[in-house]
Design a protein around this motif. Structure first.
Motif, short mmCIF file in Angstrom:
data_model
loop_
_atom_site.label_atom_id
_atom_site.label_comp_id
_atom_site.label_asym_id
_atom_site.label_seq_id
_atom_site.Cartn_x
_atom_site.Cartn_y
_atom_site.Cartn_z
N HIS A 91 47.50 168.97 -42.59
CA HIS A 91 47.16 167.57 -42.87
C HIS A 91 46.28 166.96 -41.78
N ALA A 92 46.40 167.48 -40.57
CA ALA A 92 45.69 166.89 -39.42
C ALA A 92 45.08 168.02 -38.60
N PRO A 93 43.97 168.58 -39.06
CA PRO A 93 43.43 169.80 -38.46
C PRO A 93 42.68 169.62 -37.14
N ILE A 94 42.42 168.38 -36.73
CA ILE A 94 41.69 168.17 -35.47
C ILE A 94 42.72 168.09 -34.35
N ALA A 95 42.93 169.19 -33.65
CA ALA A 95 43.93 169.27 -32.59
C ALA A 95 43.27 169.01 -31.24
N VAL A 96 43.77 168.03 -30.52
CA VAL A 96 43.16 167.62 -29.25
C VAL A 96 44.21 167.64 -28.13
N PRO A 97 44.12 168.58 -27.18
CA PRO A 97 45.03 168.55 -26.03
C PRO A 97 44.74 167.33 -25.17
N ARG B 162 36.72 155.10 -23.24
CA ARG B 162 36.45 156.51 -23.54
C ARG B 162 37.26 156.98 -24.74
N PHE B 163 36.58 157.24 -25.83
CA PHE B 163 37.24 157.69 -27.05
C PHE B 163 37.12 159.20 -27.18
N LEU B 164 37.83 159.76 -28.14
CA LEU B 164 37.81 161.20 -28.38
C LEU B 164 36.64 161.53 -29.30
N GLY B 165 35.58 162.03 -28.71
CA GLY B 165 34.35 162.25 -29.45
C GLY B 165 34.50 163.22 -30.60
N GLU B 166 35.33 164.26 -30.42
CA GLU B 166 35.48 165.25 -31.50
C GLU B 166 36.11 164.64 -32.74
N VAL B 167 36.95 163.62 -32.56
CA VAL B 167 37.58 162.96 -33.71
C VAL B 167 36.57 162.07 -34.43
N VAL B 168 35.85 161.28 -33.67
CA VAL B 168 34.84 160.38 -34.27
C VAL B 168 33.74 161.20 -34.95
#
Length: 274
Positions: free
Chosen positions: A82-88, A36-42
């Motif tokens: 620099h890293a705008p995709i924030a994932v809790p 299970r990967f982080l879909g929002e990042v991909v």
């Protein structure tokens, strides 16, 4: 402990970091990895037209929990720049450094990879580092000497840099980014964790250490953007667990199945090469 206890039903687990990075870099994940990967990042990478990340830096600051973002939001502006995709994310039980990083870089729960307490054995199971080696990637780990990341992933055909303190880790990592000799780098800092155990995670010295972490992350990201500008690249701000105050000692600690210790936030930045 029950594996179910490690999972907040509303949050993915830190085990998702390995399959996510493998997917971004088009590398087969390690044998024990959760798929299970982080879909929002991909999906963010795909929106940028990036299907193959060639270079990746994972910055691993010890003990920076989600609560720090919630309570000191403005400090994290530089991270988000620099890293705008924030994932809790949710950590694993017990939320202590060697167990968490073993799970983060194998993609597996503690009962699966076998490291379940405060010890630092060399992991013999398959890790993201082994997967990267099989794919022909050049890998480096830069850590404060004798810390978990410095020890538990040894005996692999990667480069290990053991430094005296966080500042030396930052300098070394800048240098090896500039050398352009590596495709995947992990850089670990521990000053914030050291201070919270001596005092608390909210004391002025700890907040300064957190600020130092974020400054270092920005320096590394800026260096990447210059020396890796021709490459599709990713940078990740990836803490292992949070912390709380021990009611008996009055000092900071961690290791409990509570939100303060278990909830973290990772930040992903992905850029295309020139």
């Amino acid at each position: 402990m029950n594996d179910q206890a490690t999972k907040d039903p509303n949050l993915p687990c830190i085990t998702a970091v390995t399959p996510t990075l493998c997917r971004l870099m088009e590398v087969d994940p390690p044998a024990l990895s959760d798929q299970r990967f982080l879909g929002e990042v991909v999906q963010a990478a795909k929106r940028e037209g990036i299907t193959n990340v060639e270079k990746c830096l994972v910055y691993a600051p010890d003990a920076v929990g989600l609560q720090m973002y919630q309570n000191f939001r403005s400090l994290f502006d530089a991270v988000l720049n620099h890293a705008p995709i924030a994932v809790p994310l949710c950590s694993v039980i017990p939320p202590i450094t060697p167990v968490c990083f073993a799970s983060m870089f194998t993609g597996a729960q503690p009962r699966v990879h076998g490291l379940q307490k405060r010890e630092k054995p060399v992991l013999t199971c398959d890790t993201i580092f082994d997967a990267l080696i099989r794919a022909g990637k050049r890998v480096a780990i830069v850590s404060v000497k004798e810390q978990s990341i410095d020890l538990i992933f040894r005996k692999r055909k990667i480069q290990y840099f053991s430094e005296l303190d966080d500042q030396a880790v930052t300098r070394r990592t800048i240098g090896i980014i500039q050398s352009n000799n590596y495709d995947f780098i992990v850089a670990y800092h521990c000053e914030y964790d050291d201070i919270l155990h001596e005092k608390t995670h909210y004391c002025s010295e700890a907040i300064q250490a957190l600020s130092n972490d974020i400054t270092a992350f920005s320096q590394l990201a800026d260096t990447m953007d210059v020396f890796w500008q021709r490459n599709n690249r990713a940078i990740v701000f990836a803490p292992d667990h949070g912390a709380h105050i021990d009611p008996e000692s009055g000092k900071g600690t961690h290791g409990n199945n509570i939100p303060q210790d278990m909830h973290v936030q990772h930040y992903f930045g992905i850029k295309g090469g020139a």
